[in-house]
Design a protein around this motif. Structure first.
Motif, mmCIF file in Angstrom:
data_model
loop_
_atom_site.group_PDB
_atom_site.id
_atom_site.type_symbol
_atom_site.label_atom_id
_atom_site.label_comp_id
_atom_site.label_asym_id
_atom_site.label_seq_id
_atom_site.Cartn_x
_atom_site.Cartn_y
_atom_site.Cartn_z
ATOM 1 N N HIS A 74 0.814 -1.223 0.000
ATOM 2 C CA HIS A 74 0.000 0.000 0.000
ATOM 3 C C HIS A 74 0.847 1.272 0.000
ATOM 4 O O HIS A 74 0.318 2.375 0.061
ATOM 5 N N THR A 75 2.181 1.132 -0.066
ATOM 6 C CA THR A 75 3.041 2.312 -0.117
ATOM 7 C C THR A 75 2.727 3.114 -1.374
ATOM 8 O O THR A 75 2.598 2.535 -2.465
ATOM 9 N N PRO A 76 2.572 4.445 -1.271
ATOM 10 C CA PRO A 76 2.244 5.257 -2.452
ATOM 11 C C PRO A 76 3.260 5.052 -3.577
ATOM 12 O O PRO A 76 4.456 4.841 -3.319
ATOM 13 N N ASP A 77 2.781 5.123 -4.820
ATOM 14 C CA ASP A 77 3.677 4.850 -5.943
ATOM 15 C C ASP A 77 4.740 5.922 -6.129
ATOM 16 O O ASP A 77 5.719 5.717 -6.841
ATOM 17 N N TRP A 78 4.560 7.092 -5.471
ATOM 18 C CA TRP A 78 5.573 8.147 -5.608
ATOM 19 C C TRP A 78 6.735 7.995 -4.621
ATOM 20 O O TRP A 78 7.716 8.729 -4.682
ATOM 21 N N VAL A 79 6.620 7.045 -3.705
ATOM 22 C CA VAL A 79 7.739 6.760 -2.797
ATOM 23 C C VAL A 79 8.774 5.940 -3.561
ATOM 24 O O VAL A 79 8.444 4.904 -4.152
ATOM 25 N N ARG A 80 10.003 6.412 -3.574
ATOM 26 C CA ARG A 80 11.053 5.687 -4.287
ATOM 27 C C ARG A 80 11.330 4.349 -3.620
ATOM 28 O O ARG A 80 11.448 4.270 -2.394
ATOM 29 N N ARG A 81 11.406 3.299 -4.439
ATOM 30 C CA ARG A 81 11.735 1.982 -3.928
ATOM 31 C C ARG A 81 12.865 1.374 -4.757
ATOM 32 O O ARG A 81 12.948 1.611 -5.967
ATOM 33 N N THR A 95 14.964 -11.054 -2.282
ATOM 34 C CA THR A 95 15.161 -9.611 -2.427
ATOM 35 C C THR A 95 14.139 -8.870 -1.563
ATOM 36 O O THR A 95 13.129 -9.453 -1.140
ATOM 37 N N ILE A 96 14.431 -7.607 -1.309
ATOM 38 C CA ILE A 96 13.522 -6.750 -0.550
ATOM 39 C C ILE A 96 13.334 -5.447 -1.308
ATOM 40 O O ILE A 96 14.280 -4.904 -1.885
ATOM 41 N N ASP A 97 12.091 -4.955 -1.314
ATOM 42 C CA ASP A 97 11.799 -3.638 -1.883
ATOM 43 C C ASP A 97 11.949 -2.601 -0.774
ATOM 44 O O ASP A 97 11.028 -2.406 0.028
ATOM 45 N N PHE A 98 13.100 -1.973 -0.719
ATOM 46 C CA PHE A 98 13.354 -0.946 0.283
ATOM 47 C C PHE A 98 12.806 0.400 -0.192
ATOM 48 O O PHE A 98 12.921 0.736 -1.380
ATOM 49 N N ALA A 99 12.241 1.154 0.730
ATOM 50 C CA ALA A 99 11.930 2.548 0.438
ATOM 51 C C ALA A 99 13.209 3.362 0.611
ATOM 52 O O ALA A 99 14.114 2.987 1.360
ATOM 53 N N VAL A 100 13.283 4.482 -0.093
ATOM 54 C CA VAL A 100 14.385 5.427 0.048
ATOM 55 C C VAL A 100 13.765 6.797 0.312
ATOM 56 O O VAL A 100 12.922 7.264 -0.455
ATOM 57 N N VAL A 101 14.159 7.419 1.419
ATOM 58 C CA VAL A 101 13.568 8.711 1.793
ATOM 59 C C VAL A 101 14.392 9.828 1.152
ATOM 60 O O VAL A 101 15.395 10.283 1.706
ATOM 61 N N ASP A 102 13.942 10.227 -0.032
ATOM 62 C CA ASP A 102 14.654 11.268 -0.769
ATOM 63 C C ASP A 102 14.017 12.646 -0.611
ATOM 64 O O ASP A 102 14.602 13.644 -1.026
ATOM 65 N N ASP A 103 12.808 12.691 -0.022
ATOM 66 C CA ASP A 103 12.097 13.972 -0.010
ATOM 67 C C ASP A 103 11.180 14.086 1.208
ATOM 68 O O ASP A 103 10.966 13.118 1.944
ATOM 69 N N LEU A 104 10.654 15.284 1.404
ATOM 70 C CA LEU A 104 9.798 15.563 2.561
ATOM 71 C C LEU A 104 8.506 14.752 2.561
ATOM 72 O O LEU A 104 8.118 14.226 3.612
ATOM 73 N N PRO A 105 7.791 14.625 1.435
ATOM 74 C CA PRO A 105 6.559 13.826 1.486
ATOM 75 C C PRO A 105 6.786 12.395 1.979
ATOM 76 O O PRO A 105 5.987 11.864 2.749
ATOM 77 N N THR A 106 7.882 11.774 1.551
ATOM 78 C CA THR A 106 8.165 10.409 2.002
ATOM 79 C C THR A 106 8.450 10.384 3.496
ATOM 80 O O THR A 106 7.995 9.486 4.229
ATOM 81 N N LEU A 107 9.175 11.371 3.970
ATOM 82 C CA LEU A 107 9.474 11.454 5.401
ATOM 83 C C LEU A 107 8.190 11.615 6.212
ATOM 84 O O LEU A 107 7.992 10.937 7.231
ATOM 85 N N VAL A 108 7.300 12.481 5.767
ATOM 86 C CA VAL A 108 6.029 12.692 6.464
ATOM 87 C C VAL A 108 5.175 11.423 6.400
ATOM 88 O O VAL A 108 4.516 11.047 7.382
ATOM 89 N N TYR A 109 5.203 10.748 5.262
ATOM 90 C CA TYR A 109 4.447 9.506 5.112
ATOM 91 C C TYR A 109 4.868 8.500 6.190
ATOM 92 O O TYR A 109 4.022 7.887 6.850
ATOM 93 N N TYR A 110 6.170 8.351 6.377
ATOM 94 C CA TYR A 110 6.644 7.389 7.378
ATOM 95 C C TYR A 110 6.395 7.873 8.803
ATOM 96 O O TYR A 110 6.099 7.068 9.694
ATOM 97 N N ALA A 111 6.497 9.157 9.039
ATOM 98 C CA ALA A 111 6.170 9.679 10.370
ATOM 99 C C ALA A 111 4.716 9.371 10.715
ATOM 100 O O ALA A 111 4.392 9.033 11.861
#
Length: 290
Positions: A74-81, A95-111
């Motif tokens: 369910h991770t948004p498609d705009w989150v880099r993986r 293998t694992i699909d890791f998220a990468v926090v490159d921007d503020l929206p991704t950081l807020v999403y995880y918070a």
């Protein structure tokens, strides 16, 4: 209650904002999101390009928690993986699909997911998601009771001297828990774990009453364990400016060497989210290598 917001053009839905996640002082999810949003300018450079492992506390620091490496469906498609090999996976994944926090929206999403703790490896991925060689050397200093962070600072000063003689500049930070860490830019002169282990063993030999380089619990009372193994590519370390799931909303906080030298009591180096925001306003990013 759900609240739709727009963060840098991305639409997010925030939920349970009044939920208390640090019961001892009433720190809420809204305050966690606020902290991560405000500290983002100095935090994001240390997360960008690094595969993310989070520790989530959906019911607060006194409730059940879990580590999460694989970005859920369910991770948004705009989150880099990035899809990376997962040797030794506890869930038998190749293998694992890791998220990468490159921007503020991704950081807020995880918070908003109550991902209080952000952990990253000592290497990054390139634009194509391929793992790059390690760019950071880390020493995790873990005090064996009755030793505290005060003893860690003494060992940190020893390590700073040894690294300096090797041409490496060390940067100190608290773990946000009971210990601290030293980081240095890594020039790949050799395999980083082997290099870090050798330095840890050197200090153990020179200061056997203060330093231990083995993980055995019975060897550690009253001493500082220099954990060199954090340089293993499969391991992660808590990111600078990440919250920790302690009684208070403490933060893994970059330090000045003057603070390390002057530490006399454990509470001298305990910093909460509001403390860190004030420190960033005063000092900027003490972990900046620019």
């Amino acid at each position: 209650m759900k609240v739709p917001v727009k963060v840098d053009g991305r639409e997010l839905t925030l939920s349970n904002l009044d939920k208390v996640l640090y019961p001892d002082n009433g720190f809420t999810k809204a305050e966690i999101i606020d902290y991560y949003s405000r500290v983002a300018p100095v935090l994001l450079p240390h997360l960008r390009g690094r595969p993310l492992t989070v520790k989530r506390y959906p019911n607060g620091v006194t409730g059940q928690s879990f580590f999460e490496k694989n970005a859920p469906e369910h991770t948004p498609d705009w989150v880099r993986r990035v899809n990376l090999p997962a040797p030794g996976s506890t869930k038998n994944r190749e293998t694992i699909d890791f998220a990468v926090v490159d921007d503020l929206p991704t950081l807020v999403y995880y918070a908003n997911l109550a991902a209080l703790e952000l952990h990253v490896p000592q290497w990054r991925v390139d634009d194509d998601g391929q793992a790059l060689p390690p760019d950071t050397l880390v020493f995790d200093l873990d005090p064996g009771p009755p030793a505290t962070i005060v003893e860690c600072t003494r060992v940190a000063l020893m390590l700073r001297e040894v690294l300096g003689a090797e041409g490496l500049t060390a940067l100190p930070k608290t773990s946000g828990s009971k210990g601290m860490q030293l980081y240095a830019d890594w020039d790949r002169r050799e395999e980083p774990s082997a290099y870090a282990k050798r330095l840890a063993q050197l200090l153990e030999k020179e200061h056997p009453d203060q330093v231990v380089s083995v993980m055995t619990k019975k060897a550690r009372p009253g001493k500082v364990f220099i954990d060199w193994s954090q340089n293993n590519p499969a391991k992660t370390t808590v990111a600078p400016y990440s919250l920790r799931a302690r009684e208070q909303p403490t933060v893994s906080t970059p330090l000045t060497w003057e603070e390390v030298e002057g530490c006399e009591h454990p509470e001298d180096l305990v910093f909460t989210a509001p403390d860190v925001l004030a420190r960033v306003e005063k000092h900027g990013d003490l972990f900046s290598r620019a």
